[in-house]
Design a protein around this motif. Structure first.
Motif, PDB file in Angstrom:
ATOM      1  N   GLU A  42      12.316  -5.078  -5.136  1.00 49.08           N
ATOM      2  CA  GLU A  42      11.116  -4.608  -5.837  1.00 49.08           C
ATOM      3  C   GLU A  42      11.437  -4.061  -7.231  1.00 49.08           C
ATOM      4  O   GLU A  42      10.532  -3.617  -7.941  1.00 49.08           O
ATOM      5  N   GLY A  53       7.048  -2.721 -10.906  1.00 43.06           N
ATOM      6  CA  GLY A  53       6.016  -1.705 -11.132  1.00 43.06           C
ATOM      7  C   GLY A  53       5.761  -0.853  -9.893  1.00 43.06           C
ATOM      8  O   GLY A  53       5.015   0.135  -9.953  1.00 43.06           O
ATOM      9  N   LEU A  54       6.371  -1.208  -8.766  1.00 40.08           N
ATOM     10  CA  LEU A  54       6.149  -0.421  -7.544  1.00 40.08           C
ATOM     11  C   LEU A  54       6.642   1.021  -7.711  1.00 40.08           C
ATOM     12  O   LEU A  54       5.984   1.970  -7.261  1.00 40.08           O
ATOM     13  N   ALA A  82       5.801   3.023   0.627  1.00 41.24           N
ATOM     14  CA  ALA A  82       5.074   1.822   0.211  1.00 41.24           C
ATOM     15  C   ALA A  82       5.255   0.808   1.332  1.00 41.24           C
ATOM     16  O   ALA A  82       6.391   0.482   1.697  1.00 41.24           O
ATOM     17  N   GLN A 109       0.840  -1.205   0.000  1.00 43.99           N
ATOM     18  CA  GLN A 109       0.000   0.000   0.000  1.00 43.99           C
ATOM     19  C   GLN A 109       0.873   1.253   0.000  1.00 43.99           C
ATOM     20  O   GLN A 109       1.839   1.339   0.770  1.00 43.99           O
ATOM     21  N   ILE A 110       0.539   2.203  -0.856  1.00 42.70           N
ATOM     22  CA  ILE A 110       1.267   3.479  -0.863  1.00 42.70           C
ATOM     23  C   ILE A 110       0.465   4.491  -0.050  1.00 42.70           C
ATOM     24  O   ILE A 110      -0.734   4.652  -0.267  1.00 42.70           O
ATOM     25  N   HIS A 117       8.792   6.895 -18.301  1.00 39.86           N
ATOM     26  CA  HIS A 117       7.606   7.517 -17.719  1.00 39.86           C
ATOM     27  C   HIS A 117       7.463   8.992 -18.115  1.00 39.86           C
ATOM     28  O   HIS A 117       6.880   9.791 -17.377  1.00 39.86           O
ATOM     29  N   HIS A 131       3.215   7.653  -9.577  1.00 40.74           N
ATOM     30  CA  HIS A 131       1.841   8.092  -9.829  1.00 40.74           C
ATOM     31  C   HIS A 131       1.192   8.665  -8.576  1.00 40.74           C
ATOM     32  O   HIS A 131       0.399   9.600  -8.651  1.00 40.74           O
ATOM     33  N   ALA A 132       1.542   8.123  -7.416  1.00 39.46           N
ATOM     34  CA  ALA A 132       1.009   8.674  -6.158  1.00 39.46           C
ATOM     35  C   ALA A 132       1.496  10.108  -5.969  1.00 39.46           C
ATOM     36  O   ALA A 132       0.732  10.994  -5.557  1.00 39.46           O
ATOM     37  N   ALA A 153       6.752   2.810 -10.387  1.00 38.01           N
ATOM     38  CA  ALA A 153       5.766   3.545 -11.200  1.00 38.01           C
ATOM     39  C   ALA A 153       4.553   3.898 -10.351  1.00 38.01           C
ATOM     40  O   ALA A 153       4.023   5.017 -10.429  1.00 38.01           O
ATOM     41  N   ASP A 154       4.114   2.969  -9.504  1.00 35.35           N
ATOM     42  CA  ASP A 154       2.967   3.255  -8.626  1.00 35.35           C
ATOM     43  C   ASP A 154       3.295   4.413  -7.684  1.00 35.35           C
ATOM     44  O   ASP A 154       2.444   5.276  -7.426  1.00 35.35           O
ATOM     45  N   MET A 155       4.515   4.444  -7.180  1.00 34.59           N
ATOM     46  CA  MET A 155       4.902   5.530  -6.265  1.00 34.59           C
ATOM     47  C   MET A 155       4.965   6.863  -7.013  1.00 34.59           C
ATOM     48  O   MET A 155       4.523   7.897  -6.514  1.00 34.59           O
TER      49      MET A 155
END
Ligand SMILES: CC(C)(COP(=O)(O)OP(=O)(O)OC[C@H]1O[C@@H](n2cnc3c(N)ncnc32)[C@H](O)[C@@H]1OP(=O)(O)O)[C@@H](O)C(=O)NCCC(=O)NCCS
Length: 165
Positions: A95, A99-100, A63, A3-4, A136, A106-107, A102-104
């Motif tokens: 990690e 993709g973590l 994260a 979870q971010i 990105h 985006h957050a 990229a998720d961070m």
């Protein structure tokens, strides 16, 4: 699921440790092990990380894995003119490629909706990070012969325009 979320004071020791490990792994081959350790031990001391957390111009994210361990950290800073810099993005090397990161990213972008662009500085030689940011939508807009963060080593400024929703 990892979870971010916004970083809190409880995360300070884990983030300090993650930064120390990530800096040593990433920058020792580029600027030397001794210099890297010295800079990181200074910049990433828990009390400095805690002070940044209290700075209203900085937003920090972590994260968190289901077991409570910290898998990644990002921090963005807005200056007085409204420019936003992604100052730090570090994920545990277990990690990499998941993709973590990229998720961070985006957050961080979601937390700054409405700004025209976001910039960052990458040390020359950090080719994995350069490739990640290019993938990105970031482009090199400037090469600095002497970065302030890594004792004179050259760096690139990259910028990504942000379309309005
Ligand atoms: C930078 C970082 C957040 C990127 O996350 P990541 O999960 O490793 O990124 P990805 O795997 O999605 O993307 C990296 C890309 O670089 C490529 N790559 C890896 N090593 C490379 C190298 N030596 N040269 C060029 N490209 C390289 C990978 O193949 C991948 O591209 P692909 O998806 O097209 O195959 C992460 O590597 C990290 O935490 N690094 C240490 C800290 C750091 O350098 N942070 C940036 C500071 S500005």
């Amino acid at each position: 699921m990892t979870q971010i979320r916004a970083m809190t004071e409880r995360d300070v020791p884990s983030v300090s440790r993650l930064l120390g490990e990530s800096w040593r792994r990433t920058y020792s081959p580029i600027i030397g092990a001794e210099t890297t350790a010295r800079i990181s031990d200074d910049y990433h001391a828990p009390q400095k990380i805690a002070a940044e957390l209290a700075d209203d111009n900085k937003m920090s994210f972590v994260a968190e894995r289901p077991d409570g361990s910290i898998a990644g950290y990002a921090m963005a800073e807005m200056d007085e003119t409204g420019n936003v810099m992604l100052d730090r993005l570090h994920i545990d090397n277990s990690e990499f490629g998941t993709g973590l990161a990229a998720d961070m990213l985006h957050a961080v972008l979601a937390a700054h909706s409405g700004i025209p662009s976001i910039a960052l500085e990458v040390i020359e030689g950090n080719d994995r990070a350069l490739a990640f940011y290019r993938k990105h939508g970031f482009e090199v807009v400037e090469r600095r012969p002497s970065s302030h963060g890594a004792e004179g080593h050259a760096s690139f400024i990259m910028r990504r325009p942000l379309p309005r929703a």
